[in-house]
Scaffold this active site. Structure first.
Site, PDB file in Angstrom:
ATOM      1  N   ASP A 158       2.039  -4.959   5.748  1.00 36.39           N
ATOM      2  CA  ASP A 158       1.289  -5.073   4.410  1.00 36.39           C
ATOM      3  C   ASP A 158       0.893  -3.907   3.815  1.00 36.39           C
ATOM      4  OD1 ASP A 158      -0.404  -6.588   2.445  1.00 36.39           O
ATOM      5  OD2 ASP A 158       0.110  -8.291   3.977  1.00 36.39           O
TER       6      ASP A 158
ATOM      7  N   HIS B  41       3.963  -6.898  -0.897  1.00 36.94           N
ATOM      8  CA  HIS B  41       3.013  -6.335   0.296  1.00 36.94           C
ATOM      9  C   HIS B  41       3.879  -5.042   0.870  1.00 36.94           C
ATOM     10  CE1 HIS B  41      -0.077  -9.402  -0.345  1.00 36.94           C
ATOM     11  NE2 HIS B  41       1.007 -10.498  -0.195  1.00 36.94           N
TER      12      HIS B  41
ATOM     13  N   GLU C   5       3.817 -13.572  -2.845  1.00 32.38           N
ATOM     14  CA  GLU C   5       3.023 -12.929  -3.896  1.00 32.38           C
ATOM     15  C   GLU C   5       3.610 -11.679  -3.991  1.00 32.38           C
ATOM     16  OE1 GLU C   5      -1.437 -14.274  -2.251  1.00 32.38           O
ATOM     17  OE2 GLU C   5      -0.788 -12.520  -1.256  1.00 32.38           O
TER      18      GLU C   5
END
Length: 776
Positions: free
Chosen positions: A202, A268, A331
């Site tokens: 991440d 990420h 995301e």
């Protein structure tokens, strides 16, 4: 596809906890009292029982490595949970594992017990493991540690409802050693969970050793914590060697668990870009991230970077032999791609019109690469927003809509919707809950969830693989906090994904859960008692209590189990303390302390206290504060981003540092004292930065403004009771106290506590408010 049991499904009555103490030769429980979690598909009771004592032999077919592993696992769990040493042997024994091809399905098993012995039958290794775990539960039905156990005559025919019964651990945000993961694997196996999803990368950390690209761990595995105003702390992080992960994979496989690795892309990706900036988009080199949420750094979709990812996948596949590889896809805000001439030119050359199509193209390239190596890509439900290879599976986290759409389009699906299956959400509003998100998800909330979405047709339903709980670790820092988030909710997750839905009922489940909680604690795990802890509700307003000298307090627990017992002098309640039957009416001054007790007189949770003296009524801790009218207290965060203690932790509104002491008794107050903490502001908000609410600061670092009520449309300027300038974060300690006299008030009101610090400064939060009355 869903695993279909090859047995007739017969669901008995709800099973209840066996709480009676063991006798010298224990009596076996009735079939309806078996302490089994998850609930088996079929239980048929016979007559008689078989006594298992220390030294009992467990036989396996000679040369059957899978059966021998299941026997060892049985012995390990029984020694830890019951204190009885079983002796696995190759050959015949009264307790034995056998192969039986008529038990269809790799995870199906039969368990048959009578007065002569116990037999576990299965065709697959995982079926033998599941049978071993059922027997381990039968051999630890109560708290009589070290005593022999009478196993009743039974015929259990069992198989899972769903093939994917998963748990996600996130060591990318806060690293956990392999030993912590092994402990979780052991206890997943205890309740027949079979998939461990490891979130290995991440923005805040890269945890998988890639020998061809060592900077991924040399640089990407370490970050500097965010500051609350002083100098930054020491670097934190860590990574797993390939040898460590191979060992974990083998350890999990022996327990019937497959590990699904996740490398999150194209978003990420900040830790990756920090290590290899040439595979970022704009050429800059960021630090490894320390902001939770959504950050802007994306992977470059150019061919050279695709080959870079393929090289990483080659090493990943050599370590993780399971069928699925998780590549995230969530995301990924596309701003960097939008601003990159090179990415825009690549899109034009490929005939792509949107950045989402660019992501789909990238996902498709990697899915095809995995398919050539007989692996399947799985990703978060954002990957549905473009074309998706038929072989790809979808993990639906933004509710169930993605699951329904994916299944209708022919993709296999794992249900993992937030907030219900997000285990980093708090389990109660108790003041002692560790840090996490505040969309409270109780044990009952998770238990009532059904992984089969309502209204999905039969053809699409066949694509539902199962369910998974996610323990993201922005706020789960220590092993203890991770375990607290997972257990006992892992048992509810196991039952909703294993057992027939019509057989489930929550009161029966929480009764059967008690022996499993005892087993987990004997194994050294931290198990949350939130569902069984006593909560207190003061009826009416504090000011009215202070004026009348009488108060009424209601006591309750989340779970319908046990009897609440209480004391009024602050002493620890016992099984013979006063029984709670109705709200207590009393004069201020007592300290109520209460806990729920089972039928054997054992406390189901640690006692919780409620002070009723006048000082307590005139004060409010952070846990008692509520959100301001325009905000939401969505997070419960530690004092520092990497704090290793559960407390202090604070409820915050990350968009507006404002909170309320509701119905504060200010009409009786002479002075106010506020304990304040200054926290880091480690939030990657992406496009949500527009939700941040700025306030004009009239001193350099802003103020704490205390008003009688919060501003509203009808009353935009409530009365200001006190204002305190905030100190320079660079030099002031991160805890402080403000005190002031209050102007006389004629009535009580919500006490609005608003910080006006600049958005570039750290966050502030009120830890405690204390009012004082005039001296009589």
């Amino acid at each position: 596809m869903r695993e279909q049991p090859g047995i007739a499904i017969v669901v008995g009555a709800a099973l209840a906890l066996l709480t009676a103490p063991a006798a010298a030769r224990p009596a076996p429980p009735a079939a309806g009292e078996l302490p089994l979690v998850p609930l088996p598909q079929s239980v048929t009771q016979g007559s008689g029982s078989f006594l298992v004592a220390d030294g009992a032999r467990v036989g396996t077919p000679p040369g059957d490595a899978g059966a021998a592993a299941a026997a060892r696992l049985l012995a390990q769990h029984v020694r830890a949970a019951r204190g009885i040493a079983l002796a696995p042997v190759a050959g015949e024994a009264a307790i034995r594992f056998v192969r039986d091809a008529t038990v269809t399905g790799d995870e199906a098993y039969r368990l048959d017990s009578d007065a002569h012995g116990i037999r576990i039958s299965a065709s697959g290794d995982r079926g033998l493991v599941h049978g071993a775990m059922t027997l381990a539960q039968l051999l630890s039905p109560d708290r009589a540690y070290g005593r022999p156990v009478a196993v009743p005559a039974l015929a259990i025919a069992d198989a899972p409802r769903f093939a994917w019964r998963g748990l996600m651990i996130d060591p990318a945000r806060h690293f956990q050693p392999v030993a912590v993961l092994r402990d979780i694997v052991d206890q997943m196996a205890a309740v027949k969970l079979n998939t461990l999803h490891l979130h290995l990368s991440d923005d805040q950390g890269w945890r998988f050793e890639v020998r061809r690209y060592p900077k991924l761990t040399e640089v990407g595995a370490w970050r500097t914590p965010p500051s609350a105003g002083g100098p930054p702390g020491a670097r934190v992080g860590g990574f797993y060697t390939q040898a460590e992960l191979r060992g974990l994979v083998a350890y999990a496989a022996e327990r019937g668990i497959v590990i699904v690795p996740e490398i999150d892309l194209p978003g990420h990706a900040q830790a990756l870009v920090a290590a290899y900036p040439e595979h970022g988009v704009l050429g800059d080199r960021p630090a490894v991230g320390h902001d939770w949420g959504v950050n802007p750094y994306l992977l470059n979709p150019r061919p050279e970077t695709v080959r870079f990812v393929e090289d990483i996948l080659d090493e990943l596949l050599a370590v993780f032999p399971g069928p699925y590889v998780h590549l995230g896809g969530d995301e990924a805000v596309k701003d960097q791609w939008e601003r990159s001439p090179a990415v825009q030119a690549q899109m034009a050359s490929l005939g792509l019109k949107t950045e989402m199509q660019m992501q789909s193209w990238l996902i498709g390239q990697l899915a095809a690469y995995l398919a050539k190596r007989n692996r399947r890509l799985i990703g978060w439900d954002e990957i549905l927003e473009g074309e998706l290879p038929r072989s790809a599976a979808v993990m639906s986290w933004r509710g169930e809509a993605g699951a329904v759409e994916a299944a209708k389009r022919g993709h296999d699906v794992v249900l993992s919707p937030g907030p219900t299956l997000y285990l980093d959400n708090a389990q109660s509003d108790q003041a002692d809950e560790p840090p996490g998100r505040l969309a409270i998800q109780t044990l009952a909330d998770l238990y009532r969830y059904d992984p089969l979405p309502a209204g999905i047709d039969a053809a699409a339903a066949g694509h539902i693989l199962g369910a998974q709980g996610n323990a993201f670790s922005e706020y789960l820092i220590t092993a203890r906090q991770v375990q607290h988030a997972i257990f006992p909710r892992a048992a509810a997750l196991a039952e909703i994904s294993w057992s027939a839905p019509g057989a489930r009922n929550f009161p029966g489940f929480v009764a059967r859960l008690q022996p499993q909680i005892a087993r987990w604690r004997r194994a050294g795990l931290e198990v949350a008692d939130s569902a069984f802890a006593v909560t207190y509700t003061l009826e009416g307003k504090r000011g009215d209590v202070l004026r009348s000298g009488r108060m009424t307090v209601a006591l309750a627990t989340q779970a319908p189990l046990g009897t609440i017992r209480y004391t009024l002098d602050g002493s620890a309640p016992a099984a013979n303390s006063r029984r709670y039957a109705a709200p207590l009416t009393l004069a201020p001054g007592a300290t109520i302390r209460a806990a729920a007790f089972d039928a054997a007189g054992v406390a189901l949770a640690a006692p919780r206290s409620f002070a009723t003296d006048r000082q307590a009524l005139l004060g409010a801790g952070n846990d008692a504060l509520t959100a301001c009218p325009t905000g939401s207290l969505a997070l419960h965060v530690p004092l520092t981003a990497d704090a290793t203690a559960d407390a202090p932790a604070y409820k915050i509104d990350l968009f507006d540092t404002c909170s309320v002491f509701p119905a504060a008794p200010i009409a009786r107050a002479r002075t106010i004292a506020l304990d304040v903490a200054r926290l880091p502001r480690p939030f990657g908000l992406a496009h949500e930065f527009t939700k941040l609410r700025a306030h004009y600061n009239v001193t350099p670092h802003g103020e704490l403004v205390v008003t009688a009520g919060c501003p509203t449309k009808d009353a935009p300027r409530p009365a200001v009771l006190a204002t305190f300038p905030l100190p320079d974060p660079a030099s002031a300690p991160n805890r402080m106290r403000f005190e002031a006299a209050l102007p006389p008030q004629t009535r009580d009101a919500d006490l609005c506590l608003q910080f006006t610090s600049p958005l570039v400064d750290p966050l502030y939060v009120v830890d405690h408010v204390q009012l004082t009355e005039p001296v009589q």
